[in-house]
Structure formats: structure tokens, C-alpha cells
Write a protein that holds these residues in place. Sequence first.
Motif, PDB file in Angstrom:
ATOM      1  N   PRO A 239       0.793  -1.237   0.000  1.00 24.42           N
ATOM      2  CA  PRO A 239       0.000   0.000   0.000  1.00 24.42           C
ATOM      3  C   PRO A 239       0.825   1.287   0.000  1.00 24.42           C
ATOM      4  O   PRO A 239       0.504   2.230  -0.719  1.00 24.42           O
ATOM      5  N   GLY A 240       1.901   1.340   0.785  1.00 20.07           N
ATOM      6  CA  GLY A 240       2.721   2.555   0.836  1.00 20.07           C
ATOM      7  C   GLY A 240       3.402   2.851  -0.485  1.00 20.07           C
ATOM      8  O   GLY A 240       3.441   3.997  -0.940  1.00 20.07           O
ATOM      9  N   PHE A 241       3.927   1.809  -1.137  1.00 18.36           N
ATOM     10  CA  PHE A 241       4.569   1.976  -2.438  1.00 18.36           C
ATOM     11  C   PHE A 241       3.541   2.309  -3.512  1.00 18.36           C
ATOM     12  O   PHE A 241       3.810   3.092  -4.427  1.00 18.36           O
ATOM     13  N   ASP A 242       2.368   1.684  -3.404  1.00 17.24           N
ATOM     14  CA  ASP A 242       1.271   1.961  -4.338  1.00 17.24           C
ATOM     15  C   ASP A 242       0.941   3.451  -4.351  1.00 17.24           C
ATOM     16  O   ASP A 242       0.796   4.070  -5.405  1.00 17.24           O
ATOM     17  N   LYS A 243       0.801   3.997  -3.152  1.00 11.99           N
ATOM     18  CA  LYS A 243       0.435   5.411  -3.011  1.00 11.99           C
ATOM     19  C   LYS A 243       1.477   6.311  -3.675  1.00 11.99           C
ATOM     20  O   LYS A 243       1.132   7.231  -4.421  1.00 11.99           O
ATOM     21  N   VAL A 244       2.747   6.023  -3.431  1.00 10.56           N
ATOM     22  CA  VAL A 244       3.822   6.823  -4.017  1.00 10.56           C
ATOM     23  C   VAL A 244       3.820   6.699  -5.532  1.00 10.56           C
ATOM     24  O   VAL A 244       3.937   7.694  -6.259  1.00 10.56           O
ATOM     25  N   ALA A 245       3.682   5.471  -6.036  1.00 13.07           N
ATOM     26  CA  ALA A 245       3.733   5.229  -7.483  1.00 13.07           C
ATOM     27  C   ALA A 245       2.668   6.016  -8.227  1.00 13.07           C
ATOM     28  O   ALA A 245       2.936   6.596  -9.294  1.00 13.07           O
ATOM     29  N   PHE A 246       1.464   6.083  -7.688  1.00 11.45           N
ATOM     30  CA  PHE A 246       0.367   6.748  -8.391  1.00 11.45           C
ATOM     31  C   PHE A 246       0.326   8.251  -8.132  1.00 11.45           C
ATOM     32  O   PHE A 246      -0.412   8.973  -8.794  1.00 11.45           O
ATOM     33  N   GLU A 247       1.127   8.714  -7.184  1.00 18.40           N
ATOM     34  CA  GLU A 247       1.191  10.151  -6.932  1.00 18.40           C
ATOM     35  C   GLU A 247       2.398  10.807  -7.617  1.00 18.40           C
ATOM     36  O   GLU A 247       2.414  12.030  -7.806  1.00 18.40           O
ATOM     37  N   LEU A 248       3.397  10.016  -7.992  1.00 17.29           N
ATOM     38  CA  LEU A 248       4.582  10.570  -8.644  1.00 17.29           C
ATOM     39  C   LEU A 248       4.259  11.163 -10.017  1.00 17.29           C
ATOM     40  O   LEU A 248       3.434  10.624 -10.754  1.00 17.29           O
ATOM     41  N   LYS A 249       4.923  12.258 -10.335  1.00 19.09           N
ATOM     42  CA  LYS A 249       4.791  12.837 -11.669  1.00 19.09           C
ATOM     43  C   LYS A 249       5.730  12.101 -12.620  1.00 19.09           C
ATOM     44  O   LYS A 249       6.780  11.585 -12.217  1.00 19.09           O
ATOM     45  N   ILE A 250       5.345  12.038 -13.877  1.00 18.02           N
ATOM     46  CA  ILE A 250       6.147  11.329 -14.871  1.00 18.02           C
ATOM     47  C   ILE A 250       7.553  11.923 -14.931  1.00 18.02           C
ATOM     48  O   ILE A 250       7.729  13.143 -15.005  1.00 18.02           O
ATOM     49  N   GLY A 251       8.557  11.055 -14.895  1.00 12.63           N
ATOM     50  CA  GLY A 251       9.956  11.472 -14.970  1.00 12.63           C
ATOM     51  C   GLY A 251      10.581  11.849 -13.649  1.00 12.63           C
ATOM     52  O   GLY A 251      11.784  12.071 -13.573  1.00 12.63           O
ATOM     53  N   LYS A 252       9.782  11.900 -12.568  1.00 10.00           N
ATOM     54  CA  LYS A 252      10.299  12.267 -11.253  1.00 10.00           C
ATOM     55  C   LYS A 252      10.568  11.007 -10.423  1.00 10.00           C
ATOM     56  O   LYS A 252       9.808  10.039 -10.478  1.00 10.00           O
ATOM     57  N   ILE A 269       8.386   6.939 -12.309  1.00  5.05           N
ATOM     58  CA  ILE A 269       7.282   6.625 -13.216  1.00  5.05           C
ATOM     59  C   ILE A 269       7.566   7.293 -14.566  1.00  5.05           C
ATOM     60  O   ILE A 269       7.838   8.493 -14.625  1.00  5.05           O
ATOM     61  N   SER A 270       7.505   6.490 -15.645  1.00  4.03           N
ATOM     62  CA  SER A 270       7.780   7.047 -16.983  1.00  4.03           C
ATOM     63  C   SER A 270       6.521   7.227 -17.822  1.00  4.03           C
ATOM     64  O   SER A 270       6.546   7.913 -18.851  1.00  4.03           O
ATOM     65  N   ASP A 271       5.391   6.626 -17.383  1.00  2.71           N
ATOM     66  CA  ASP A 271       4.148   6.755 -18.156  1.00  2.71           C
ATOM     67  C   ASP A 271       2.959   6.401 -17.277  1.00  2.71           C
ATOM     68  O   ASP A 271       3.108   5.688 -16.264  1.00  2.71           O
ATOM     69  N   LYS A 272       1.772   6.870 -17.666  1.00  2.00           N
ATOM     70  CA  LYS A 272       0.539   6.573 -16.941  1.00  2.00           C
ATOM     71  C   LYS A 272      -0.579   6.257 -17.923  1.00  2.00           C
ATOM     72  O   LYS A 272      -0.613   6.805 -19.027  1.00  2.00           O
ATOM     73  N   ALA A 273      -1.498   5.379 -17.518  1.00  2.00           N
ATOM     74  CA  ALA A 273      -2.661   5.044 -18.346  1.00  2.00           C
ATOM     75  C   ALA A 273      -3.894   5.025 -17.460  1.00  2.00           C
ATOM     76  O   ALA A 273      -3.912   4.357 -16.410  1.00  2.00           O
ATOM     77  N   ALA A 274      -4.931   5.740 -17.862  1.00  2.00           N
ATOM     78  CA  ALA A 274      -6.162   5.810 -17.065  1.00  2.00           C
ATOM     79  C   ALA A 274      -6.904   4.484 -17.056  1.00  2.00           C
ATOM     80  O   ALA A 274      -7.561   4.126 -16.074  1.00  2.00           O
ATOM     81  N   ALA A 275      -6.816   3.724 -18.132  1.00  2.00           N
ATOM     82  CA  ALA A 275      -7.495   2.425 -18.227  1.00  2.00           C
ATOM     83  C   ALA A 275      -6.681   1.509 -19.135  1.00  2.00           C
ATOM     84  O   ALA A 275      -6.492   1.812 -20.317  1.00  2.00           O
ATOM     85  N   ARG A 276      -6.239   0.388 -18.561  1.00  2.00           N
ATOM     86  CA  ARG A 276      -5.394  -0.530 -19.315  1.00  2.00           C
ATOM     87  C   ARG A 276      -5.684  -1.957 -18.842  1.00  2.00           C
ATOM     88  O   ARG A 276      -5.911  -2.197 -17.658  1.00  2.00           O
ATOM     89  N   GLU A 277      -5.662  -2.911 -19.789  1.00  2.00           N
ATOM     90  CA  GLU A 277      -5.882  -4.318 -19.464  1.00  2.00           C
ATOM     91  C   GLU A 277      -4.767  -4.803 -18.534  1.00  2.00           C
ATOM     92  O   GLU A 277      -3.580  -4.585 -18.786  1.00  2.00           O
ATOM     93  N   ILE A 278      -5.181  -5.481 -17.454  1.00  6.12           N
ATOM     94  CA  ILE A 278      -4.208  -5.960 -16.475  1.00  6.12           C
ATOM     95  C   ILE A 278      -3.610  -7.284 -16.937  1.00  6.12           C
ATOM     96  O   ILE A 278      -4.337  -8.199 -17.347  1.00  6.12           O
ATOM     97  N   ASP A 279      -2.298  -7.371 -16.859  1.00  5.87           N
ATOM     98  CA  ASP A 279      -1.608  -8.612 -17.199  1.00  5.87           C
ATOM     99  C   ASP A 279      -2.149  -9.763 -16.346  1.00  5.87           C
ATOM    100  O   ASP A 279      -2.427  -9.585 -15.159  1.00  5.87           O
ATOM    101  N   GLU A 280      -2.297 -10.939 -16.947  1.00  5.44           N
ATOM    102  CA  GLU A 280      -2.907 -12.084 -16.265  1.00  5.44           C
ATOM    103  C   GLU A 280      -2.153 -12.465 -14.994  1.00  5.44           C
ATOM    104  O   GLU A 280      -2.768 -12.785 -13.966  1.00  5.44           O
ATOM    105  N   GLN A 281      -0.851 -12.432 -15.048  1.00  5.50           N
ATOM    106  CA  GLN A 281      -0.057 -12.780 -13.871  1.00  5.50           C
ATOM    107  C   GLN A 281      -0.245 -11.757 -12.753  1.00  5.50           C
ATOM    108  O   GLN A 281      -0.372 -12.127 -11.584  1.00  5.50           O
TER     109      GLN A 281
END
Length: 330
Positions: A239-252, A269-281
Motif C-alpha cells: 500500500p505505501g509503495f502503491d500510493k507513491v507510485a500513483f502520486e509521482l509525476k512522470i519522470g520524477k 514513473i515514466s508513463d501513466k494510463a487511465a485504463a489498461r488491461e491488467i496482465d494475467e499474472q
Amino acid sequence: MKRSKGTESKAADTKHQGGAEGVKANKTRKSILFIVAVVMIIGGIAGYAIYRDRMAPFNAIVLEVDGTSINMRYFLKRIAMSGEPSLTTLQALTKEEIIKQSATKPPYDITVSEQEVDQFAREIARGKSKRIDEGEFQEWYRQQLNESRLSDSEFKDLLKTRLLGLRMSKYLAERVPTIAEQVFVHMFPLQDLATGNAVKQKLDAGEDFATLAREYSMDPKLKQNGGVVGWLPRGVLDPGFDKVAFELKIGKSSAPMFIDKHTVVIMMISDKAAAREIDEQLLSVIKAKALERWLNEVRSYHKVTYRGFKNGYDTETDAWVQWQLQRMKQ
């Protein structure tokens, strides 16, 4: 017929003597009753002291979840049964109680019958064997009660709770979306905070993330590929890493974050997608974590109180718990 003065005097003396003896006997009875009362009071005080010092602590409430309480006696059994630290067991009991109180209510409406609990117990007893006869099952069951120190009703309730947890986990996993917001993650672990801070300064100065990953990463795979992890949805990282990953600005890049007592990790983080198919694994990982994530989300809606002998579950209470656990091993 007239009585003589001597006769009357003798009768009076006898009456006086009888009265004196009655008064004496009455005083004796009162003394005996007083002694008995004193003995009873002393015995009551001693009995209360024994109860207070030896019995009452086992009935003390350790945990309350929305008014449902768990006492010290059951808490000790569960610690001894699990072999986990006391605070870890306290957290586990909290989660169990939340599941018990929530799973049977809408929108989940999960139920478990006595027959299903019995079948669940037989499946556990059978293990990898194809079958188990009644005698073997009864022997296994007696052994579980003996080793766990749980009563029959406590053990069955524990089995029911675990079955509820499994069904709740399945319920939540089946409803995990296959399309979700995702971020493209780059990260690598470093040996300590000092190294992490030094690498962070280099990143802020404009040095290349991949180059630094190849130089400093403690993970061989991430060292080789320059720290590339790939697309990740919420729920894969802690959860803590999740929060950071989704709050980081691209390239920072992030500040160094502790993985354990010494090791830190830096993320970008180098890119973001609002809606993307989740890998099966990755989807299977999210499904496996669905129950834990749900528990973290709903815990704030439940009134959870940790108790002890004085100021909640404090060091004094835990010291007494550790002492009792040692006695149970003897």
C-alpha cells in the motif's frame, strides 16, 4: 401450702444461677458467631485476592470489535497455537472478527453451515491423502483440541471463521476488474539509506535512472535491465509503495523508501494510463491480495479497541502474557 423462707431463697438462687448461665451461654454464642463472621470475612478477602491475582486476569478483555469482546484466556490459546508474536496475533484476531461480522451481511451474504464446517475439518484432516476413515478423523480432531487447548466450540468457531475468510476472499477475487488505471514503474533496491540518499541526489542532478540502476541495484534482474519493472495497477505493490507510485509525476523519482530495516528502494514513473488491461499474472496477484486490501479499507468503519490490565495493551500486559506463555510450555 406455705413455702419457707429458706426454700424461697434457694429457689431464687437457682433462678439467678440459671439466668446467669443463660447470659453466659448467650455471650458464648455471640462470641462464636463473631469469630465465624470474622473467619468468613477473612476467607472472603483471601478468596477475592486469589481470584484477583490468579483468575481475574484470564477473564480480562484484550480486544473489542464493535462490542464483541475476546478475553485473555482465549488470546493466550491463540498465541500458543500460532507461535506468532502477541501483537501479530492481536491483529489476526481483529481481522477475523471483522470478517465474522461483515461476511454474513449484505452485500456479501456469505453463510457457513455446521455440516460445511465438519466437511472443512475433514478436508484439513485428510490433507493430501485420498481418504480418511472416521476413526482417523476423530483421533486427528482430539489431537487438535489437545494441542490447541481450544474447547470443541472454540475450535469449530475458528474453522467456521477460516471458511468464511476463504469464501470472502473468493467473493472479492471474482469481482476484481480486469481493466484499471496503471503506471509504468522503474525501481531498484539499494543497500542502505546513505546510498539511497546519494543516488537520489544524482537523480535530482539529472543523471540517468537506468544507468544508476545498473551501477547500484542490489537486484540482479533490475541491475541488468536498468530498473524496468513495467506496467502496474493498484494492488500489486504494498500500500505505501502503491500510493507513491500513483502520486509521482512522470519522470520524477521518489525519495528512498525502506523495504526492510536496512534496504531502501527508489522509484520512478515514466508513463501513466487511465485504463489498461491488467496482465494475467498481475491479476492473479491482485486477486490473492483482495481480502487483505478489503480488510485495510473497511477497518476504519469498525470500532476496534485493544485492552489490557491498565492502559490498553501495554508493556505490563504483554509481560504478563509472555510469562503465561512460558508457563504453558512447562
